[in-house]
Design a protein around this motif. Structure first.
Motif, PDB file in Angstrom:
ATOM      1  N   LEU A  45       0.836  -1.096  -0.104  1.00 17.54           N
ATOM      2  CA  LEU A  45       0.033  -0.073  -0.043  1.00 17.54           C
ATOM      3  C   LEU A  45       0.877   1.350   0.110  1.00 17.54           C
ATOM      4  O   LEU A  45       0.313   2.544  -0.051  1.00 17.54           O
ATOM      5  CB  LEU A  45      -0.830  -0.061   1.385  1.00 17.54           C
ATOM      6  CG  LEU A  45      -2.051  -0.991   1.124  1.00 17.54           C
ATOM      7  CD1 LEU A  45      -2.697  -1.179   2.587  1.00 17.54           C
ATOM      8  CD2 LEU A  45      -3.207  -0.756  -0.071  1.00 17.54           C
ATOM      9  N   MET A  67      -0.591   5.953  -5.696  1.00 15.62           N
ATOM     10  CA  MET A  67      -2.191   6.397  -5.755  1.00 15.62           C
ATOM     11  C   MET A  67      -2.728   5.130  -6.711  1.00 15.62           C
ATOM     12  O   MET A  67      -3.776   5.045  -6.478  1.00 15.62           O
ATOM     13  CB  MET A  67      -2.194   7.613  -6.001  1.00 15.62           C
ATOM     14  CG  MET A  67      -1.720   8.729  -5.045  1.00 15.62           C
ATOM     15  SD  MET A  67      -2.346   8.746  -3.728  1.00 15.62           S
ATOM     16  CE  MET A  67      -1.175   8.643  -2.416  1.00 15.62           C
ATOM     17  N   ARG A  70      -3.348   2.155  -5.037  1.00 13.72           N
ATOM     18  CA  ARG A  70      -4.534   1.965  -3.702  1.00 13.72           C
ATOM     19  C   ARG A  70      -5.773   2.410  -4.388  1.00 13.72           C
ATOM     20  O   ARG A  70      -6.667   1.959  -3.745  1.00 13.72           O
ATOM     21  CB  ARG A  70      -4.140   3.468  -3.019  1.00 13.72           C
ATOM     22  CG  ARG A  70      -3.029   3.122  -2.003  1.00 13.72           C
ATOM     23  CD  ARG A  70      -2.676   4.230  -1.003  1.00 13.72           C
ATOM     24  NE  ARG A  70      -1.711   4.263  -0.307  1.00 13.72           N
ATOM     25  CZ  ARG A  70      -1.234   5.236   0.486  1.00 13.72           C
ATOM     26  NH1 ARG A  70      -1.745   6.368   0.578  1.00 13.72           N
ATOM     27  NH2 ARG A  70      -0.151   5.666   0.970  1.00 13.72           N
ATOM     28  N   ASP A  71      -5.912   2.928  -5.744  1.00 13.34           N
ATOM     29  CA  ASP A  71      -7.245   2.891  -6.425  1.00 13.34           C
ATOM     30  C   ASP A  71      -7.710   1.548  -6.676  1.00 13.34           C
ATOM     31  O   ASP A  71      -8.993   1.103  -6.833  1.00 13.34           O
ATOM     32  CB  ASP A  71      -7.096   3.631  -7.593  1.00 13.34           C
ATOM     33  CG  ASP A  71      -7.525   5.044  -7.242  1.00 13.34           C
ATOM     34  OD1 ASP A  71      -7.924   5.498  -6.207  1.00 13.34           O
ATOM     35  OD2 ASP A  71      -7.129   6.085  -8.066  1.00 13.34           O
ATOM     36  N   TYR A  75      -8.808  -2.598   1.274  1.00 13.11           N
ATOM     37  CA  TYR A  75      -8.261  -3.189   2.654  1.00 13.11           C
ATOM     38  C   TYR A  75      -9.240  -3.197   3.653  1.00 13.11           C
ATOM     39  O   TYR A  75      -9.892  -2.280   4.010  1.00 13.11           O
ATOM     40  CB  TYR A  75      -7.042  -2.062   2.734  1.00 13.11           C
ATOM     41  CG  TYR A  75      -6.315  -2.571   4.111  1.00 13.11           C
ATOM     42  CD1 TYR A  75      -5.847  -3.716   4.305  1.00 13.11           C
ATOM     43  CD2 TYR A  75      -5.918  -1.565   4.907  1.00 13.11           C
ATOM     44  CE1 TYR A  75      -5.169  -4.305   5.461  1.00 13.11           C
ATOM     45  CE2 TYR A  75      -5.156  -2.082   6.189  1.00 13.11           C
ATOM     46  CZ  TYR A  75      -4.905  -3.155   6.219  1.00 13.11           C
ATOM     47  OH  TYR A  75      -4.122  -3.426   7.559  1.00 13.11           O
TER      48      TYR A  75
ATOM     49  N   HIS B  18      -7.061  12.463  -8.156  1.00 13.64           N
ATOM     50  CA  HIS B  18      -6.823  12.058  -6.605  1.00 13.64           C
ATOM     51  C   HIS B  18      -6.598  13.408  -5.717  1.00 13.64           C
ATOM     52  O   HIS B  18      -6.876  13.244  -4.390  1.00 13.64           O
ATOM     53  CB  HIS B  18      -5.259  11.639  -6.740  1.00 13.64           C
ATOM     54  CG  HIS B  18      -5.301  10.218  -7.314  1.00 13.64           C
ATOM     55  ND1 HIS B  18      -4.460   9.640  -8.018  1.00 13.64           N
ATOM     56  CD2 HIS B  18      -6.061   9.171  -6.971  1.00 13.64           C
ATOM     57  CE1 HIS B  18      -4.653   8.271  -8.471  1.00 13.64           C
ATOM     58  NE2 HIS B  18      -5.795   8.077  -7.834  1.00 13.64           N
ATOM     59  N   SER B 110      -5.192   3.864   3.698  1.00 11.20           N
ATOM     60  CA  SER B 110      -5.198   2.807   2.560  1.00 11.20           C
ATOM     61  C   SER B 110      -5.784   3.130   1.177  1.00 11.20           C
ATOM     62  O   SER B 110      -6.052   2.600   0.192  1.00 11.20           O
ATOM     63  CB  SER B 110      -5.913   1.584   3.053  1.00 11.20           C
ATOM     64  OG  SER B 110      -7.120   1.811   3.175  1.00 11.20           O
ATOM     65  N   ARG B 111      -6.515   4.594   1.468  1.00 10.70           N
ATOM     66  CA  ARG B 111      -7.349   4.870   0.035  1.00 10.70           C
ATOM     67  C   ARG B 111      -6.208   5.814  -0.631  1.00 10.70           C
ATOM     68  O   ARG B 111      -5.004   6.107  -0.220  1.00 10.70           O
ATOM     69  CB  ARG B 111      -8.171   5.907   0.591  1.00 10.70           C
ATOM     70  CG  ARG B 111      -9.561   5.433   0.537  1.00 10.70           C
ATOM     71  CD  ARG B 111      -9.874   4.570   1.409  1.00 10.70           C
ATOM     72  NE  ARG B 111     -11.041   3.704   0.809  1.00 10.70           N
ATOM     73  CZ  ARG B 111     -11.621   2.426   1.390  1.00 10.70           C
ATOM     74  NH1 ARG B 111     -11.173   2.122   2.469  1.00 10.70           N
ATOM     75  NH2 ARG B 111     -12.668   2.015   0.937  1.00 10.70           N
ATOM     76  N   ALA B 112      -6.521   6.140  -1.815  1.00 11.08           N
ATOM     77  CA  ALA B 112      -5.467   6.780  -2.722  1.00 11.08           C
ATOM     78  C   ALA B 112      -5.740   8.493  -2.278  1.00 11.08           C
ATOM     79  O   ALA B 112      -5.971   9.158  -2.905  1.00 11.08           O
ATOM     80  CB  ALA B 112      -5.993   6.901  -4.344  1.00 11.08           C
ATOM     81  N   LEU B 113      -5.062   8.607  -1.082  1.00  9.17           N
ATOM     82  CA  LEU B 113      -4.682   9.838  -0.448  1.00  9.17           C
ATOM     83  C   LEU B 113      -3.746   9.878   0.386  1.00  9.17           C
ATOM     84  O   LEU B 113      -3.397   9.031   1.220  1.00  9.17           O
ATOM     85  CB  LEU B 113      -6.024   9.984   0.392  1.00  9.17           C
ATOM     86  CG  LEU B 113      -6.255  11.023   1.520  1.00  9.17           C
ATOM     87  CD1 LEU B 113      -7.067  12.136   0.371  1.00  9.17           C
ATOM     88  CD2 LEU B 113      -7.233  10.869   2.530  1.00  9.17           C
ATOM     89  N   ARG B 114      -2.942  10.836   0.065  1.00  6.76           N
ATOM     90  CA  ARG B 114      -1.544  11.108   0.779  1.00  6.76           C
ATOM     91  C   ARG B 114      -1.703  11.644   2.130  1.00  6.76           C
ATOM     92  O   ARG B 114      -3.054  12.262   2.487  1.00  6.76           O
ATOM     93  CB  ARG B 114      -0.836  11.836   0.134  1.00  6.76           C
ATOM     94  CG  ARG B 114      -0.120  11.464  -1.514  1.00  6.76           C
ATOM     95  CD  ARG B 114       0.806  12.135  -1.882  1.00  6.76           C
ATOM     96  NE  ARG B 114       1.250  11.795  -3.267  1.00  6.76           N
ATOM     97  CZ  ARG B 114       2.032  10.994  -3.595  1.00  6.76           C
ATOM     98  NH1 ARG B 114       2.700  10.260  -2.358  1.00  6.76           N
ATOM     99  NH2 ARG B 114       2.116  10.296  -4.726  1.00  6.76           N
TER     100      ARG B 114
END
Lengths: 304, 273
Positions: A45, A67, A70-71, A75, B18, B110-114
């Motif tokens: 991840l 990114m 993760r898309d 999880y 994103h 765990s998401r597409a998020l920094r």
């Protein structure tokens, strides 16, 4: 796929040249506490930076395309992670939107996945009031709401009653049927045996065994299960000889009947002769299939 | 419960970009906060006491135009400060602490998020919510005073309206970093809320005690800091006692390091420490 991945936390080597190749379908990730399962998932991840090694997730590298990975990933963590102040529906919708869904898409999709996981009217209640089973269902729902192609499920049946466990395993099977890669980490080996097609056993940050479930369970075709009857004295002398001459894995006696599991790559005639000599009757003699627990324990012992 | 005999259905929608997903967090915070009884109650009470009465009195009384001094003093009022600190404590208390306590931070990360996106979303959500008190009512007051003025210099009045916009934004931005930092170091929102309020309160007490010995200590008071920074925003002369370098340094210390602390705390949580 991961090859020679090294992850270090200060002086602790969390992953030590860890190499695995994960096929499509349901893959079990087994290992004792602290073996490196969660670290591996976090490395994929992009939450943990490996010191060295290569990771390839559907052609993407977590160090460069975190990114995008993760898309594509869903999880479900092991521990409680629900937002207490939100209802199940609000939470799944919220995390759907955080995964890139528009509000218009995420609301109907959340209803759809909550229907799928079997959460009814409870979805409108705050998650703080949920039972463990409901929480596990919402955790699964938030993991699949954005339709990821790869799913990491950490102890998905944790704390569930037997019926709930069966249903969760059924759900995992249904999701896997839609061409997903599912990596399941669990301590309940019977569950893993039911649902996984491929298994990776990890210990001290290294992969100690991996292969298809069938190949791991059938790897020891010389293991036999024998049931014998006789007087207590005869049974005792017979079992002592078995212990001396063969690699014996388990022995139990109940009401004058003894069950012996041992390794025999020789002929059955020799066993019959031995039984005759000790005046015991052989009631059954069948190949004994390994269980996942046997495979796990053997792998751990070998590694130790 | 029990499973419906339905299969898993894929989703084929288009994903959002994103770098826009932090807006989802901000939107959620605003919606959640305005549903909260305590926040809503304090917002209504504070708005009535601090903003509505001045709006009526100042726009009804004869005035030639909107002056920067009038707005600076209005935004530097003690009641404005007290309600602002209370609202910041209420808004920021659970923003990070609840995510850490409930482990939902794992789901965010765990998401597409920094981490930066997560923090930006939390900060923006808090900003928008606090601006309901620090920005919108002062803007309404300044516009009401402008449209009811007897003089003809509307350009000067609208300049002050613009400065009020900046001052309102700054009033919110000044307090939020400390609120977020305290929320990130505890798992209990009550501790975070009380801690935030007490932090500013203690700074005021310390500043008041030591100002007896040297006037420079006054800059430690958040109320004084807010007043002086508003003075700068409205383009007015700072008092001769105020050392601009120290003012800048204290403002920096109260805003940038706290946000860095929150960032580091979240990074550590991300790797499970």
């Amino acid at each position: 796929m991961a090859s020679d991945v090294i992850v270090r936390f200060d002086n602790i080597l969390a992953l030590d040249n860890f190499s695995v190749s994960i096929p499509r379908g349901v893959v079990g990730l087994l290992g004792p506490n602290g073996a490196g399962k969660s670290t591996f998932i976090k490395t994929i991840l992009g939450l943990v930076e490996p010191v060295s090694g290569d990771i390839d997730i559907v052609g993407l590298d977590p160090r460069k395309d975190v990114m995008s990975i993760r898309d594509r990933v869903g999880y479900m963590p092991e521990h409680d992670c629900l937002v207490d102040s939100m209802s199940g529906l609000e939470m799944v919708t919220y995390f759907g939107r955080l995964s890139g869904m528009t509000k218009e898409d995420s609301i109907p999709r959340s209803h759809e996945v909550l229907d799928f996981v079997g959460l009814g009217e409870e979805r409108y209640r705050p998650t703080a009031s949920y039972s463990t089973g409901m929480k596990q269902r919402v955790k699964l729902a938030q993991a699949i709401v954005h339709d990821p192609s790869i799913l990491f499920l950490d102890e998905p049946t944790n704390g569930m009653d037997p019926l709930g466990r069966e249903e969760m395993l059924e759900l995992i099977g249904k999701i896997a049927a839609s061409d997903k890669s599912i990596l399941v980490s669990s301590h309940i080996l019977q569950d893993m045996e039911k649902v996984c097609q491929y298994v990776i056993i990890i210990d001290n940050g290294r992969s100690v065994a991996q292969g298809t479930m069938a190949s791991l369970l059938d790897q020891d075709m010389t293991k036999r299960r024998m049931t014998v009857r006789g007087s207590p004295k005869s049974l005792q002398t017979f079992s002592e000889q078995i212990h001396r001459d063969f690699e014996e894995t388990s022995i139990s006696e109940e009401f004058g009947q003894m069950n012996i599991v041992f390794i025999n790559d020789g002929s059955f005639a020799m066993i019959l002769d031995m039984a005759k000599g000790h005046d015991v009757q052989v009631r059954s003699y069948v190949p004994d299939r390994l269980t996942l627990e046997d495979v796990f324990i053997r792998s751990m012992k070998r590694d130790a | 419960m029990g499973l419906n005999p339905i299969g898993y259905k894929p989703w084929n929608g288009k994903r959002t970009e994103h770098n826009r997903r932090f807006l989802v967090i901000a939107d959620s915070i605003l919606r959640q906060k305005i549903k909260g009884i305590w926040f809503l109650g304090m917002l209504i009470l504070g708005t009535f006491i601090v903003h509505v009465l001045p709006l009526i009195l100042r726009s009804m009384s004869p005035h030639e135009g909107l002056s920067a001094i009038m707005m600076r003093d209005y935004l530097g009022d003690g009641l404005f400060f007290i309600f602002e600190v209370i609202l910041v404590a209420l808004v920021c208390s659970d923003l990070i602490s609840e995510d850490v306590r409930s482990n939902s931070i794992t789901l965010y990360l765990s998401r597409a998020l920094r981490v930066e996106g997560y923090l930006l979303g939390k900060w923006l959500g808090a900003m928008i919510t606090i601006c309901l008190f620090t920005l919108i009512p002062p803007l309404a007051v300044s516009i009401a005073i402008t449209v009811t003025q007897s003089g003809s210099d509307y350009l000067s009045s609208f300049t002050v309206v613009g400065q009020t916009f900046l001052a309102g934004l700054w009033s919110a931005a000044f307090f939020i970093p400390i609120g977020l930092a305290i929320s990130s170091i505890t798992r209990k929102k009550t501790y975070a809320g009380v801690g935030t309020f007490m932090f500013f309160f203690i700074l005021m007490i310390v500043a008041t005690i030591f100002t007896e010995f040297s006037t420079g200590w006054a800059l430690l008071s958040p109320l004084e800091l807010l007043y002086d920074t508003h003075t700068v925003i409205y383009g007015l002369e700072l008092s001769a006692d105020v050392n601009q370098a120290i003012l800048g340094a204290i403002v920096f210390i109260l805003t940038v390091p706290p946000l860095l602390l929150v960032y580091l705390r979240i990074m550590r949580k991300g790797v499970g420490k």
